[in-house]
Design a protein around this motif. Structure first.
Motif, PDB file in Angstrom:
ATOM      1  N   ILE A  64      21.344 114.032  55.134  1.00  0.00           N
ATOM      2  CA  ILE A  64      20.622 113.209  56.113  1.00  0.00           C
ATOM      3  C   ILE A  64      21.591 112.630  57.139  1.00  0.00           C
ATOM      4  N   ALA A  65      22.688 112.052  56.669  1.00  0.00           N
ATOM      5  CA  ALA A  65      23.671 111.453  57.581  1.00  0.00           C
ATOM      6  C   ALA A  65      24.356 112.512  58.443  1.00  0.00           C
ATOM      7  N   SER A  66      24.673 113.647  57.858  1.00  0.00           N
ATOM      8  CA  SER A  66      25.349 114.686  58.640  1.00  0.00           C
ATOM      9  C   SER A  66      24.432 115.250  59.712  1.00  0.00           C
ATOM     10  N   TYR A  67      23.146 115.359  59.420  1.00  0.00           N
ATOM     11  CA  TYR A  67      22.227 115.865  60.437  1.00  0.00           C
ATOM     12  C   TYR A  67      22.042 114.859  61.567  1.00  0.00           C
ATOM     13  N   ALA A  68      22.047 113.565  61.240  1.00  0.00           N
ATOM     14  CA  ALA A  68      21.960 112.539  62.287  1.00  0.00           C
ATOM     15  C   ALA A  68      23.138 112.664  63.248  1.00  0.00           C
ATOM     16  N   VAL A  69      24.311 112.941  62.715  1.00  0.00           N
ATOM     17  CA  VAL A  69      25.495 113.129  63.562  1.00  0.00           C
ATOM     18  C   VAL A  69      25.395 114.433  64.348  1.00  0.00           C
ATOM     19  N   MET A  70      24.958 115.504  63.704  1.00  0.00           N
ATOM     20  CA  MET A  70      24.829 116.802  64.379  1.00  0.00           C
ATOM     21  C   MET A  70      23.806 116.754  65.508  1.00  0.00           C
ATOM     22  N   SER A  71      22.812 115.899  65.393  1.00  0.00           N
ATOM     23  CA  SER A  71      21.782 115.820  66.429  1.00  0.00           C
ATOM     24  C   SER A  71      22.318 115.267  67.742  1.00  0.00           C
ATOM     25  N   LEU A  72      23.511 114.689  67.728  1.00  0.00           N
ATOM     26  CA  LEU A  72      24.112 114.142  68.952  1.00  0.00           C
ATOM     27  C   LEU A  72      24.897 115.177  69.761  1.00  0.00           C
ATOM     28  N   ILE A  73      25.076 116.369  69.234  1.00  0.00           N
ATOM     29  CA  ILE A  73      25.844 117.390  69.952  1.00  0.00           C
ATOM     30  C   ILE A  73      25.297 117.668  71.347  1.00  0.00           C
ATOM     31  N   PRO A  74      23.979 117.802  71.548  1.00  0.00           N
ATOM     32  CA  PRO A  74      23.508 118.061  72.916  1.00  0.00           C
ATOM     33  C   PRO A  74      23.873 116.976  73.924  1.00  0.00           C
ATOM     34  N   PHE A  75      24.041 115.717  73.475  1.00  0.00           N
ATOM     35  CA  PHE A  75      24.447 114.671  74.402  1.00  0.00           C
ATOM     36  C   PHE A  75      25.885 114.880  74.881  1.00  0.00           C
ATOM     37  N   SER A  76      26.704 115.561  74.084  1.00  0.00           N
ATOM     38  CA  SER A  76      28.055 115.859  74.564  1.00  0.00           C
ATOM     39  C   SER A  76      28.015 116.885  75.689  1.00  0.00           C
ATOM     40  N   LYS A  77      26.918 117.620  75.762  1.00  0.00           N
ATOM     41  CA  LYS A  77      26.744 118.583  76.853  1.00  0.00           C
ATOM     42  C   LYS A  77      26.309 117.887  78.142  1.00  0.00           C
ATOM     43  N   MET A  99      18.845 103.794  79.503  1.00  0.00           N
ATOM     44  CA  MET A  99      18.071 104.961  79.088  1.00  0.00           C
ATOM     45  C   MET A  99      18.911 105.860  78.183  1.00  0.00           C
ATOM     46  N   LEU A 100      20.189 106.001  78.493  1.00  0.00           N
ATOM     47  CA  LEU A 100      21.084 106.783  77.640  1.00  0.00           C
ATOM     48  C   LEU A 100      21.154 106.173  76.239  1.00  0.00           C
ATOM     49  N   ALA A 101      21.342 104.862  76.183  1.00  0.00           N
ATOM     50  CA  ALA A 101      21.438 104.185  74.878  1.00  0.00           C
ATOM     51  C   ALA A 101      20.143 104.342  74.081  1.00  0.00           C
ATOM     52  N   SER A 102      19.004 104.199  74.752  1.00  0.00           N
ATOM     53  CA  SER A 102      17.734 104.334  74.036  1.00  0.00           C
ATOM     54  C   SER A 102      17.522 105.765  73.549  1.00  0.00           C
ATOM     55  N   MET A 103      17.943 106.747  74.331  1.00  0.00           N
ATOM     56  CA  MET A 103      17.800 108.137  73.904  1.00  0.00           C
ATOM     57  C   MET A 103      18.734 108.468  72.739  1.00  0.00           C
ATOM     58  N   LEU A 104      19.924 107.907  72.738  1.00  0.00           N
ATOM     59  CA  LEU A 104      20.842 108.121  71.608  1.00  0.00           C
ATOM     60  C   LEU A 104      20.252 107.540  70.324  1.00  0.00           C
ATOM     61  N   VAL A 105      19.738 106.328  70.419  1.00  0.00           N
ATOM     62  CA  VAL A 105      19.145 105.681  69.245  1.00  0.00           C
ATOM     63  C   VAL A 105      17.916 106.452  68.781  1.00  0.00           C
ATOM     64  N   LEU A 106      17.057 106.845  69.718  1.00  0.00           N
ATOM     65  CA  LEU A 106      15.852 107.593  69.372  1.00  0.00           C
ATOM     66  C   LEU A 106      16.191 108.922  68.710  1.00  0.00           C
ATOM     67  N   THR A 107      17.218 109.599  69.212  1.00  0.00           N
ATOM     68  CA  THR A 107      17.632 110.879  68.625  1.00  0.00           C
ATOM     69  C   THR A 107      18.096 110.702  67.185  1.00  0.00           C
ATOM     70  N   VAL A 108      18.944 109.716  66.953  1.00  0.00           N
ATOM     71  CA  VAL A 108      19.464 109.488  65.598  1.00  0.00           C
ATOM     72  C   VAL A 108      18.334 109.072  64.654  1.00  0.00           C
ATOM     73  N   ALA A 153      16.178 117.253  67.831  1.00  0.00           N
ATOM     74  CA  ALA A 153      16.446 116.578  66.555  1.00  0.00           C
ATOM     75  C   ALA A 153      15.361 116.865  65.522  1.00  0.00           C
ATOM     76  N   VAL A 154      14.156 117.118  65.997  1.00  0.00           N
ATOM     77  CA  VAL A 154      13.053 117.438  65.092  1.00  0.00           C
ATOM     78  C   VAL A 154      12.976 118.944  64.849  1.00  0.00           C
ATOM     79  N   ILE A 155      13.091 119.727  65.921  1.00  0.00           N
ATOM     80  CA  ILE A 155      12.906 121.176  65.820  1.00  0.00           C
ATOM     81  C   ILE A 155      14.017 121.853  65.012  1.00  0.00           C
TER      82      ILE A 155
END
Length: 191
Positions: free
Chosen positions: A110-123, A158-167, A41-43
């Motif tokens: 900003i909002a679109s990137y927050a959504v795009m950052s969740l793509i790896p979790f779908s993997k 842990m999943l929920a915290s990682m999703l929130v942290l990523t966004v 999400a940062v890189i």
């Protein structure tokens, strides 16, 4: 025109490469693979930011999502959950960019990137949906010690915290970039 296409695909490839670099770390430890979206999400923020800033037209978020999906299928890491995530999150991100001043709005990026950052979790969501299938697939690829650590990291909290942290990280990183980046020319402007 050809130079513009090369620049667009260059930035998209940098975006994909950012995710790949983080996934490579996952070959060494399961936490890095399962939660690769957090550092990504940062890189990956800079290539996405430059792409949306320089080319404020519809389709850039979807192009990033499709290229990320194709790359994962090429290296043998793609599956149906990733495809659904790429198209679903890519479509939502495109909508957010479009409704924000016709792709020229800062908050849309900003909002679109927050959504795009969740793509790896779908993997990696397959670990929570069908653990046995994912574990069998990974035991063939990784060492036994790698496989043994999966069970400890798959709590729903842990999943929920990682999703929130990523966004939060994705939103904060993109906000900082859109707020403090000084444009070099008239094309690099958000309204």
């Amino acid at each position: 025109m050809m130079q513009k296409v090369i620049r667009v695909f260059g930035l998209v490839l940098l975006y994909v490469l950012a995710f790949f670099i983080v996934e490579v770390l996952g070959w060494y430890h399961p936490y890095a693979w399962t939660y690769c979206a957090v550092p990504a999400a940062v890189i990956a923020a800079w290539p996405y930011f430059k792409l949306c800033q320089r080319y404020p037209v519809p389709g850039m978020a979807m192009l990033c999502a499709i290229m990320l999906l194709l790359f994962n299928f090429i290296i043998g890491q793609g599956h149906e959950f990733l495809a659904v995530g790429c198209f679903g999150f890519g479509f939502i991100a495109e909508g957010l960019r479009k409704i924000s001043k016709n792709c020229r709005g800062r908050w849309g990026v900003i909002a679109s990137y927050a959504v795009m950052s969740l793509i790896p979790f779908s993997k990696t969501c397959v670990l929570w949906i069908s653990y046995e299938t994912a574990a069998d697939m990974e035991i063939n690829n990784m060492r036994d010690i790698y496989y043994a650590q999966f069970g400890r990291m798959l709590s729903w909290s842990m999943l929920a915290s990682m999703l929130v942290l990523t966004v939060v990280l994705a939103t904060l990183t993109m906000w900082i970039m859109t707020r403090f980046w000084h444009p070099r020319d008239k094309y690099e402007i958000f309204s």
